[in-house]
Design a protein around this motif. Structure first.
Motif, short mmCIF file in Angstrom:
data_model
loop_
_atom_site.label_atom_id
_atom_site.label_comp_id
_atom_site.label_asym_id
_atom_site.label_seq_id
_atom_site.Cartn_x
_atom_site.Cartn_y
_atom_site.Cartn_z
N LYS A 14 0.81 -1.21 0.00
CA LYS A 14 0.00 0.00 0.00
C LYS A 14 0.85 1.26 0.00
CE LYS A 14 -3.27 0.29 3.11
NZ LYS A 14 -4.10 0.00 4.31
N PHE A 15 1.98 1.21 0.72
CA PHE A 15 2.77 2.43 0.90
C PHE A 15 4.16 2.25 0.30
CE2 PHE A 15 -0.37 3.79 3.77
CZ PHE A 15 -0.62 2.79 4.71
N SER A 16 4.76 3.38 0.00
CA SER A 16 6.17 3.33 -0.38
C SER A 16 6.99 3.07 0.89
CB SER A 16 6.60 4.66 -1.00
OG SER A 16 6.54 5.67 0.00
N PRO A 17 8.23 2.61 0.74
CA PRO A 17 9.05 2.36 1.92
C PRO A 17 9.22 3.59 2.80
CG PRO A 17 10.05 1.34 0.02
CD PRO A 17 8.90 2.16 -0.49
N GLN B 167 6.10 3.97 4.73
CA GLN B 167 6.06 2.87 5.69
C GLN B 167 6.90 3.22 6.91
OE1 GLN B 167 7.03 -0.69 3.44
NE2 GLN B 167 6.42 -1.93 5.19
N MET B 168 8.10 3.72 6.65
CA MET B 168 9.00 4.10 7.75
C MET B 168 8.36 5.18 8.61
SD MET B 168 12.74 3.66 7.81
CE MET B 168 13.67 2.34 7.11
N GLU B 169 7.70 6.13 7.95
CA GLU B 169 7.08 7.22 8.72
C GLU B 169 6.02 6.66 9.65
OE1 GLU B 169 5.59 10.15 6.06
OE2 GLU B 169 7.58 10.87 5.49
N HIS B 170 5.20 5.77 9.15
CA HIS B 170 4.16 5.18 9.99
C HIS B 170 4.77 4.46 11.17
CE1 HIS B 170 0.50 6.07 7.85
NE2 HIS B 170 1.04 5.71 6.70
N ILE B 171 5.84 3.75 10.93
CA ILE B 171 6.49 3.00 12.02
C ILE B 171 7.09 3.97 13.02
CG2 ILE B 171 8.34 1.39 12.62
CD1 ILE B 171 7.91 0.11 9.82
N ALA B 172 7.72 5.03 12.52
CA ALA B 172 8.31 6.02 13.42
C ALA B 172 7.25 6.67 14.30
CB ALA B 172 9.06 7.08 12.61
N ILE B 173 6.11 6.97 13.71
CA ILE B 173 5.02 7.58 14.49
C ILE B 173 4.52 6.59 15.53
CG2 ILE B 173 2.61 8.36 14.33
CD1 ILE B 173 3.42 9.55 11.55
N ILE C 108 14.97 0.24 12.23
CA ILE C 108 13.91 -0.25 11.34
C ILE C 108 14.55 -0.69 10.03
CG2 ILE C 108 11.73 0.27 10.20
CD1 ILE C 108 11.49 2.69 12.03
N ARG C 109 14.17 -1.87 9.59
CA ARG C 109 14.66 -2.34 8.30
C ARG C 109 13.46 -2.75 7.47
NH1 ARG C 109 18.90 -6.98 9.40
NH2 ARG C 109 19.23 -6.77 7.17
N ILE C 110 13.40 -2.19 6.26
CA ILE C 110 12.38 -2.63 5.32
C ILE C 110 13.11 -3.38 4.22
CG2 ILE C 110 10.52 -1.94 3.76
CD1 ILE C 110 10.26 0.63 5.37
N ILE C 111 12.78 -4.66 4.08
CA ILE C 111 13.55 -5.52 3.16
C ILE C 111 12.62 -6.08 2.09
CG2 ILE C 111 14.86 -7.67 2.98
CD1 ILE C 111 15.84 -7.21 5.84
N TRP C 112 13.06 -5.99 0.87
CA TRP C 112 12.31 -6.62 -0.21
C TRP C 112 13.25 -6.97 -1.34
CZ3 TRP C 112 12.86 -1.49 0.42
CH2 TRP C 112 13.11 -0.69 -0.70
N TYR D 288 15.79 -0.72 3.11
CA TYR D 288 15.84 0.61 3.75
C TYR D 288 16.14 0.35 5.21
CZ TYR D 288 13.82 3.82 0.28
OH TYR D 288 13.60 4.62 -0.80
N LYS D 289 17.09 1.10 5.74
CA LYS D 289 17.43 0.90 7.15
C LYS D 289 17.59 2.25 7.81
CE LYS D 289 21.53 -0.85 8.18
NZ LYS D 289 22.54 -1.94 8.27
N GLU D 290 17.02 2.42 8.96
CA GLU D 290 17.17 3.66 9.70
C GLU D 290 17.12 3.37 11.18
OE1 GLU D 290 17.80 6.61 7.04
OE2 GLU D 290 18.47 6.43 9.14
#
Lengths: 173, 684
Positions: B643-646, B649-655, B670-674, B679-681
């Protein structure tokens, strides 16, 4: 189901422990708010006008572009973080740190059929620094977990009081 | 809208899917508890059939066993659960599609079940015979002029041991690898003493090598009795007959495939180590003991008095004081009791595993697969196996030779099916294998698996000869196989008519019938490390949702080193509508069962344990953040959202993280892997 055998690892100490995340910037919302960036909106103001007012107080070099970026982000998905609290944001090039503004609307700002927003925290973060962007998002979300903060801010009438309240909450947390 | 973070959360821990893995030493111990136990009875059975040449053929079988082991290593490199059933089924599909409806796989597993059903009785009976042998030796010394009937006592003893392990397996045995290791340590001590004392005896008394040519006993000819005069003992047929009579020395190989699932990473490397340890151990212990028995125990008493407890007989003819020999005989019997009892347990565990695997394909009636309401074990499958074993014990009346003859049927035919399937898959399944049976020759642009074909031909030829020479095995083995095959076929038809839902076929770990791993769900009201079995200092949470998208889970498990002290928590969100969940949240939905099946399959393949969680929530991001926070994890790994771009997605997780963690700021990676991206932050 096959009965599972319990793992009995040999008592070998870790050669390399899993790393904890390295230190990341601790961002306080109050550090990025100036008095001139605190607005009180009267009844009937539209969301876009509220955004423009908030952006105007940040003295950005390209306020129109900044507005477009915020609206683009809004179109990608709701930025409400709680009932009545909006967090519009974008990342911009050419800024050195987070630039934030807060708008308070006692009567609420309509959001096209959704619940009206009473508090808007609009901010921009540097395009090159995603970590700072996420940290600020997290800090704002954390700030508004404080009990009754919405009611408290809605009851204030000057930018100075708003900033003091936010600092007080962040200091006490 | 989010759930209040102050409410207690209903969290369901998928308890039976909390996998744990074992080292190659423990894996070796588990397999050896089955394979090495044959040392206690193979000598007597083989010599009964083929005379004093038995040790040479036992040695030959042990050497050949290494080749058969290679079959299992290749099948495990293809499938984590690479037992006979799965491999034969895949080969049949490759050759015939679904036209045969799994016929060959059902036949192969029926033969394998015969193997497992007989392993328990022969092991328990043998233990009983050793015990009664010792008692009958001690009774006169205690001035008690009584003699226990060996076979009857052994039968009663075996039934008792079988019931004991029936109950232990019904409860579930969490400590089997520990026990197996201790048993093998004791067996090794016994083996080393036997070998050393035998060598001393031979050095002092001198020896003669056993003859090479087999001399077949009357029962060993089977239906070939009329051809006695024309079959040369050392001709091809004679050697094959002798080989066939000794083949049960390598029973237990199938346990290797069963135990591979539990093996820790790096899986295939550890499997090779396991295979080598087993080979060396069995070759040294089983073949040496059979040589020493023939070379030390006088011919006049070896078969007449000690054929059922050869090692006890061996100890009585060592050089040295009688008292010490008697004491060591007692030790031999004690170790024999341990290892043979261990083999009874392994037979129940093994058959349970095979039937569970078959059941996953809808080939067993569903009622047999229901887990025990209290212990979570597949108690009905266990009951079925044990019932068959007890019937076998009653029919055999403690005759270990009859049991040994019958046993060989299941052993050889399951190997034949396996070898055949691996050959077919070599040609039809070109997926890369980490291991291939050696002996492959390139002819032009074709590769001929000469090693594989040779192994298959030896097994097949031996199996065919055994059909004629082992009457008991052929008759009872065929009846048993036919009955099981019929039951499987009928059950499959019934289940096909009952099944309604269609499950995607292309998902790893699922069969075309859409099996799921039955799981027990345990509800906990507060998400705490203790409640979820999280105890290690380092923890990460992997959020999953789509069973077809577990790339991120596979990647992080692959990154782990074998001895990393890390708890890997795999969570999925049970989405609630508003504040209430509908339905019974302790029962997984079909989609959740599919997802858990995939999680288990990925964890098995990686060889790392995971802790699966099902977290009810109406906000998946909040559920993830809360889980990370409550369990004290410092890393969250997610797959890419549809549904979301990475970035979003990161923003939602951060919130979400900001909402659950205290303002003083607990850090989170946070790691988004595909696919091949990430993406890692770090946020705080």
């Amino acid at each position: 189901m096959i009965p599972f055998f319990k793992s009995q690892k040999s008592p070998k100490s870790l050669e390399k422990p899993a790393p904890a995340p390295p230190s990341a910037p601790v961002l306080r919302v109050s550090d990025h708010l100036a008095e001139k960036a605190v607005h009180f909106f009267s009844n009937g103001v539209a969301k876009e006008d509220a955004f423009k007012a908030l952006i105007g107080s940040l003295e950005l070099s390209e306020p129109e572009k900044a507005f477009d970026e915020v609206m683009a982000r809004e179109n990608l998905g709701n930025t409400a973080i709680a009932p009545g609290i909006l967090l519009p944001h974008a990342r911009l090039s050419g800024i050195s740190g987070v630039r934030a503004a807060i708008g308070i609307a006692l009567q609420g700002i309509p959001k096209g059929g959704e619940e009206a927003a009473h508090i808007i925290v609009l901010f921009f973060s540097p395009l090159e620094n995603r970590q700072e962007h996420l940290a600020f998002l997290s800090s704002v979300a954390s700030l508004f977990q404080a009990e009754h903060i919405q009611e408290a801010l809605l009851g204030l009438s000057s930018p100075t009081e708003v900033l003091m309240k936010i600092r007080e909450i962040e200091k006490g947390a | 809208m989010v759930l209040s973070q102050k409410k207690a959360r209903n969290v369901i821990v998928v308890s039976t899917a909390m996998l744990s893995f074992i080292s190659f030493w423990r894996a070796s111990a588990i397999v050896l508890c089955d394979m090495a136990s044959t040392v206690y009875y193979i000598g007597g059975i083989a010599e009964h059939a083929i005379g004093k040449a038995a040790p040479w053929f036992i040695l030959g079988v042990m050497l050949f066993a290494y080749a058969v082991r290679a079959l299992y290593m290749e099948s495990c490199s293809l499938f984590v659960r690479g037992g006979v059933y799965r491999v034969v089924r895949q080969a049949e599909i490759a050759l015939f599609g679904n036209r045969l409806g799994g016929m060959t796989a059902k036949l192969s597993v029926s033969a394998l079940m015969f193997d497992y059903v007989l392993t328990g009785p022969i092991s328990a009976t043998s233990a009983g015979l050793y015990l009664v042998g010792l008692i009958n030796t001690l009774l006169p010394m205690a001035n008690i002029h009584a003699h226990l009937s060996s076979n009857f006592f052994a039968m009663l003893f075996a039934i008792g041991v079988t019931f004991y392990f029936w109950w232990e397996n019904t409860k579930g045995i969490p400590e089997s690898s520990d026990k197996a290791l201790k048993i093998m340590i004791a067996t090794t001590v016994m083996g080393v003493i036997v070998v050393a004392w035998s060598l001393l005896t031979l050095a002092l008394r001198g020896f003669e090598w056993p003859p090479l040519a087999p001399v077949f006993g009357p029962e060993a000819w089977g239906w070939l009795g009329k051809f006695k005069g024309s079959i040369r003992p050392l001709g091809l047929l004679g050697i094959t007959m002798a080989f066939g009579h000794t083949l049960l020395a390598m029973s237990g190989e199938e346990s290797l495939a069963q135990v591979y699932r539990e093996l820790e990473a790096p899986k295939l490397k550890n499997l090779k180590r396991t295979g080598f340890i087993i080979f060396l151990y069995c070759m040294l212990l089983t073949s040496l003991v059979s040589f020493f028995a023939v070379m030390i125990i006088p011919d006049s008493v070896r078969l007449s008095q000690y054929s059922d407890n050869l090692i006890s007989g061996l100890t009585m003819y060592f050089v040295g004081p009688e008292g010490l020999k008697l004491f060591f005989q007692a030790f031999v019997v004690f170790v024999g009791f341990l290892i043979l009892a261990g083999a009874v347990n392994t037979s129940i565990v093994g058959s349970n595993g095979v039937l569970a695997r078959v059941g996953e394909d809808g080939v067993l009636p569903d009622f047999l697969r229901k887990p025990h309401p209290q212990y979570g074990t597949s108690y009905r499958l266990i009951n079925l196996t044990v019932a068959l074993q007890v019937i076998t014990l009653l029919l055999s009346r403690g005759d270990v030779y009859m049991l040994g003859e019958a046993y060989a049927f299941g052993v050889i035919w399951s190997f034949v099916f396996k070898a055949m399937a691996i050959i077919v898959l070599r040609f039809y399944d070109k997926s890369p294998r980490e291991y291939r049976v050696p002996g492959n020759i390139r002819l032009g642009n074709r590769e001929i698996p000469l090693g594989l074909v040779t192994i298959f031909l030896v097994l097949f030829f031996t199996a065919c000869v055994n059909l004629f020479t082992k009457q008991v095995a052929t008759i009872y083995g065929s009846i048993f196989t036919a009955v099981f095959f019929t039951v499987f076929t009928i059950s499959e038809q019934i289940n096909k008519r009952k099944q309604g839902h269609v499950v995607p076929k292309a998902i790893e770990g699922l069969t075309e019938h859409g099996h799921v791993d039955p799981v027990n769900m345990t509800r906990v009201d507060a998400l705490t490390p203790e409640a979820c079995g999280v105890s290690k200092p380092n923890r990460f949470v992997v959020a999953v949702r789509d069973p077809g998208n577990l790339v991120h889970l596979k990647r992080v498990l692959k990154e782990l080193h074998p001895h990393d002290d890390v708890d890997a928590i795999v969570m999925t969100t049970k989405v609630a509508k508003s504040y209430q969940l509908e339905g019974d949240i302790s029962k997984p939905t079909e989609d959740e069962e599919v997802l858990f099946t995939q999680i288990i399959a990925v964890a098995e393949k990686a060889g790392h344990s995971v802790i699966p969680l099902l977290v009810p929530s109406n906000d998946p991001f909040h559920a993830m953040a809360q889980t990370v926070y409550d369990l004290g994890a410092n890393e969250l790994i997610v797959g890419k959202s549809g549904k979301f771009s990475p970035e979003i997605q990161m923003e939602h997780i951060a919130i979400a993280w900001g909402k659950v963690r205290p303002s003083s700021g607990a850090p989170l990676r946070i790691r988004i892997i595909w696919d091949t991206s990430e993406y890692k932050e770090d946020i705080r």
